[in-house]
Design a protein around this motif. Sequence first.
Motif, mmCIF file in Angstrom:
data_model
loop_
_atom_site.group_PDB
_atom_site.id
_atom_site.type_symbol
_atom_site.label_atom_id
_atom_site.label_comp_id
_atom_site.label_asym_id
_atom_site.label_seq_id
_atom_site.Cartn_x
_atom_site.Cartn_y
_atom_site.Cartn_z
ATOM 1 N N ALA A 2 -10.752 -13.637 -10.257
ATOM 2 C CA ALA A 2 -11.033 -14.997 -9.799
ATOM 3 C C ALA A 2 -11.341 -16.011 -10.881
ATOM 4 C CB ALA A 2 -12.254 -14.690 -8.930
ATOM 5 N N ALA A 3 -11.873 -15.540 -11.919
ATOM 6 C CA ALA A 3 -12.107 -16.752 -13.092
ATOM 7 C C ALA A 3 -10.795 -17.084 -13.682
ATOM 8 C CB ALA A 3 -12.964 -16.087 -14.333
ATOM 9 N N ILE A 4 -9.992 -16.244 -13.804
ATOM 10 C CA ILE A 4 -8.550 -16.676 -14.249
ATOM 11 C C ILE A 4 -7.734 -17.334 -13.586
ATOM 12 C CG2 ILE A 4 -6.297 -15.389 -15.333
ATOM 13 C CD1 ILE A 4 -7.996 -13.303 -16.666
ATOM 14 N N GLU A 5 -7.940 -17.038 -12.338
ATOM 15 C CA GLU A 5 -6.904 -17.876 -11.340
ATOM 16 C C GLU A 5 -7.370 -19.159 -11.151
ATOM 17 O OE1 GLU A 5 -7.039 -15.884 -7.420
ATOM 18 O OE2 GLU A 5 -5.207 -15.305 -7.835
ATOM 19 N N ARG A 6 -8.741 -19.370 -11.275
ATOM 20 C CA ARG A 6 -9.431 -20.862 -11.147
ATOM 21 C C ARG A 6 -8.874 -21.638 -12.367
ATOM 22 N NH1 ARG A 6 -14.188 -18.354 -10.271
ATOM 23 N NH2 ARG A 6 -14.734 -17.947 -8.113
ATOM 24 N N THR A 7 -8.754 -20.818 -13.528
ATOM 25 C CA THR A 7 -8.374 -21.498 -14.666
ATOM 26 C C THR A 7 -6.849 -21.793 -14.826
ATOM 27 O OG1 THR A 7 -9.985 -20.077 -15.844
ATOM 28 C CG2 THR A 7 -8.264 -21.300 -17.242
ATOM 29 N N MET A 8 -6.020 -20.839 -14.292
ATOM 30 C CA MET A 8 -4.597 -21.323 -14.251
ATOM 31 C C MET A 8 -4.244 -22.282 -13.033
ATOM 32 S SD MET A 8 -3.092 -17.329 -14.224
ATOM 33 C CE MET A 8 -1.373 -17.782 -13.886
ATOM 34 N N GLN A 9 -5.238 -22.500 -12.199
ATOM 35 C CA GLN A 9 -4.774 -23.503 -11.176
ATOM 36 C C GLN A 9 -5.218 -24.779 -11.729
ATOM 37 O OE1 GLN A 9 -7.287 -22.423 -7.821
ATOM 38 N NE2 GLN A 9 -5.999 -20.834 -7.000
ATOM 39 N N LEU A 10 -6.107 -24.986 -12.502
ATOM 40 C CA LEU A 10 -6.332 -26.239 -13.372
ATOM 41 C C LEU A 10 -5.403 -26.700 -14.093
ATOM 42 C CD1 LEU A 10 -8.344 -28.476 -14.097
ATOM 43 C CD2 LEU A 10 -9.601 -26.980 -15.858
ATOM 44 N N TYR A 11 -4.852 -25.607 -14.971
ATOM 45 C CA TYR A 11 -3.659 -26.107 -15.886
ATOM 46 C C TYR A 11 -2.539 -26.224 -14.969
ATOM 47 C CZ TYR A 11 -7.126 -25.046 -19.740
ATOM 48 O OH TYR A 11 -8.112 -25.257 -20.655
ATOM 49 N N SER A 12 -2.359 -25.499 -14.106
ATOM 50 C CA SER A 12 -1.054 -26.034 -13.351
ATOM 51 C C SER A 12 -1.030 -27.440 -12.883
ATOM 52 C CB SER A 12 -1.229 -24.849 -12.044
ATOM 53 O OG SER A 12 0.110 -25.276 -11.344
ATOM 54 N N ARG A 13 -2.310 -27.762 -12.549
ATOM 55 C CA ARG A 13 -2.321 -29.192 -12.073
ATOM 56 C C ARG A 13 -2.309 -30.166 -13.109
ATOM 57 N NH1 ARG A 13 -6.934 -29.711 -6.976
ATOM 58 N NH2 ARG A 13 -6.180 -27.746 -5.903
ATOM 59 N N THR A 14 -2.868 -29.983 -14.296
ATOM 60 C CA THR A 14 -2.979 -30.709 -15.454
ATOM 61 C C THR A 14 -1.327 -30.797 -16.143
ATOM 62 O OG1 THR A 14 -3.709 -29.103 -16.681
ATOM 63 C CG2 THR A 14 -5.265 -30.862 -15.641
ATOM 64 N N GLY A 15 -0.452 -29.702 -15.812
ATOM 65 C CA GLY A 15 0.761 -29.618 -16.406
ATOM 66 C C GLY A 15 0.746 -28.772 -17.685
ATOM 67 N N ASN A 16 -0.262 -27.953 -17.989
ATOM 68 C CA ASN A 16 -0.524 -27.425 -19.202
ATOM 69 C C ASN A 16 0.060 -26.201 -19.290
ATOM 70 O OD1 ASN A 16 -1.274 -26.196 -21.690
ATOM 71 N ND2 ASN A 16 -3.174 -27.411 -21.830
ATOM 72 N N GLN A 17 1.570 -25.840 -19.494
ATOM 73 C CA GLN A 17 1.980 -24.963 -19.259
ATOM 74 C C GLN A 17 1.656 -23.716 -20.272
ATOM 75 O OE1 GLN A 17 6.380 -25.371 -19.307
ATOM 76 N NE2 GLN A 17 6.097 -26.811 -17.280
ATOM 77 N N ALA A 18 1.456 -24.000 -21.511
ATOM 78 C CA ALA A 18 1.056 -23.197 -22.498
ATOM 79 C C ALA A 18 -0.262 -22.336 -22.299
ATOM 80 C CB ALA A 18 0.785 -23.810 -23.868
ATOM 81 N N LYS A 19 -1.443 -22.934 -21.532
ATOM 82 C CA LYS A 19 -2.317 -22.488 -21.028
ATOM 83 C C LYS A 19 -2.291 -21.632 -19.794
ATOM 84 C CE LYS A 19 -5.859 -23.696 -23.773
ATOM 85 N NZ LYS A 19 -6.832 -22.612 -24.369
#
Length: 695
Positions: free
Chosen positions: A667-684
Amino acid sequence: MSAETIDAPDKWQYAAFISYSHTDRDAARWLHQAIERYIIPKHLRRQSGIWPGRRSNQMPPIFLDREELPTSSDLAQSIRTALSASEFLIVVCSPAAARSRWVNEEIRTFKQLGRADRILCLIVDGEPGAAQRNMPPESECFPPALRFHVVDGIVTDRIAPEPLGADIRSDADSRRDAKLKMVAGLLGASLDDLRQREQARRQRRLALVGAVSTVGCVVFGGLAVAAWLARNEAQEQRAVAVEKSLTAERTAKFLVSLFEVSDPSEARGNSITAREILDRGARQIDESLQDEPRVRAELSGTLGKVYRGLGLYDSSFDLISKARAVDNQRPLEWIHETTALADLELQRGNDARAQQLYGEAGRRYRDAALSEPATDVQILVGEGGTAAVLNQTAEARAYFQEALDKSRAHNLQEPTVMALEGIAMTDYYAGDMTRAEQSYERALRARIAFSGETHPKVSESLNGLAAVALTKGDRQRAEDDWLKVLTIDRHLLGAKHPDVAATLSNLGRVQMERRHFAAAVQNLDEAASIMDAQQSDLHEGLVFVFSNLALAHMGNAQYQQAEPMLDNALRVAVAHDHPLQGPIMVYQADLYCHTHRSSQGLARAEEARAIIVARYPDDPWRIGYLNNVRAGCLADLRRYAEAEAIVNASTAAVLKKWPPNTYYGHAAIERTMQLYSRTGNQAKQAEYAGLLAQK
């Protein structure tokens, strides 16, 4: 194992080793005491070869108890050593013994030592050689290693000669004759000789009694004073005896009346249930025993304990409370009812009330200056159990150690095992998982040795080992152990017992953590259903069931089903000031944010922060998970800079405790990925996706 692997001692440490099934424990203990108390005749003591070097007129020790048997099929080294040091093996024979692998293994090992001709039998039930006599095979009382020859440690199919011994079934030897037969076998003496000498000894005792009576006439005047002083006590004891006799008679009539029906069709053959009988009994206690308060108290307490054993806690509480409220009871009766009520309150989750009741029982026991070791130990075990669940670790350890010391001093087998189980529970609550695992394994060995593998307490120790495994992060072993516990509990207790609910709750928890959400929902939902039918709607155990069921639903994105579960979990947690109160509020915050009520989620997370900081100062992942939930809420509100400021550190804190394949880690990783998806940070995004791909 060959015969050469166990060396015979220079002289026997034990006259015999008694091998028995736990079902025949009473017969084994009687035989043990009867033999060890036997006075060896002088002419036999003078014979050579009868345990050389012993000058005592009593028999040498008899080895009885197997307190350290392992859970595997092998005998422990201590048991092999005792067998090696025993001149004879006495087998208590019954159908239960014939089915016991422990008894069979002890016989096989003893025969392997080359002592097949030194095996004696005490038949207590069943039939010897049932198969050869065309009788039901389940009635066989001789274990396979006794019926057949053993060659190189292997039980063959060649029938062995029937061993010598005694038979105390109803139509066979009296216990006196059985004792003399066993002693004759051990001493290599004539049974008739021992009988004659036993009769002569009895005559001498009678003559001595006559002589003492004559002398007593001379000193009668002096004794009269002592008799007068003791009169009141004697009268009281007679009154107790009469009362107990009347109570027993009244109880017997009462029990018979439970099965009497005015209309034969009412009984419906064999379909009448135990619950119907109990309910009828409870009604009759109130209706027919108003003028016999002590009988009413005893029967109410007894039926209350039966209700408790069936998991019917509300009915049990009512009856035991009524029994305890009866006036003018003797101290010991009141104490037993109070401890029974305390046991029940502990099972109902009312830990503080249970502790109060155990304390009252202990004070009454001491004030009455009673000398009942079993009751004393029962109170200590109860006080230790409540102290452990209330996180009073030092007090719990002291109670259980005192209980263990007293049990061993008075040779109380069941309380000894209970104290060992309590020590293991205390080690677990103290957070010492290595020590807890060792303690639970020791308690499990002792429990199986005393009660057998199918006793309900066996599942409790297995449950403890599963909890230890889960705490240590071995979730696969924990799930496997709880599946074993569930099988045992359902078999012994039925599908609707509260203990089954507790096991389902534990199993569902570990399945939720492993992200096996469908199985978790099924087991947790069944647990909630059982508890709802049997327990108060504020039972403390519901905190775990509801919160874990909510998380399993959230794992499946079933937020509508999860929300009322969290509301109920928080309601019960607040009522008990439960440690999960703060975490449940974090789960609520997460649910609000997933359903786009993120401002409400942030507010709930902040409410939870102070509680979690106070309750979990040594669990940094708890605050990490709270901050990770906040990051998800901030991202949903498009406050990306604030979310990025806390998301990486919070995810790292969670992953130190929970791997990516667990509920919290994933769950923690999914939240982090959703944030970086919204900000467009593909590397993260790719970095965290790589973590999820790890097995």
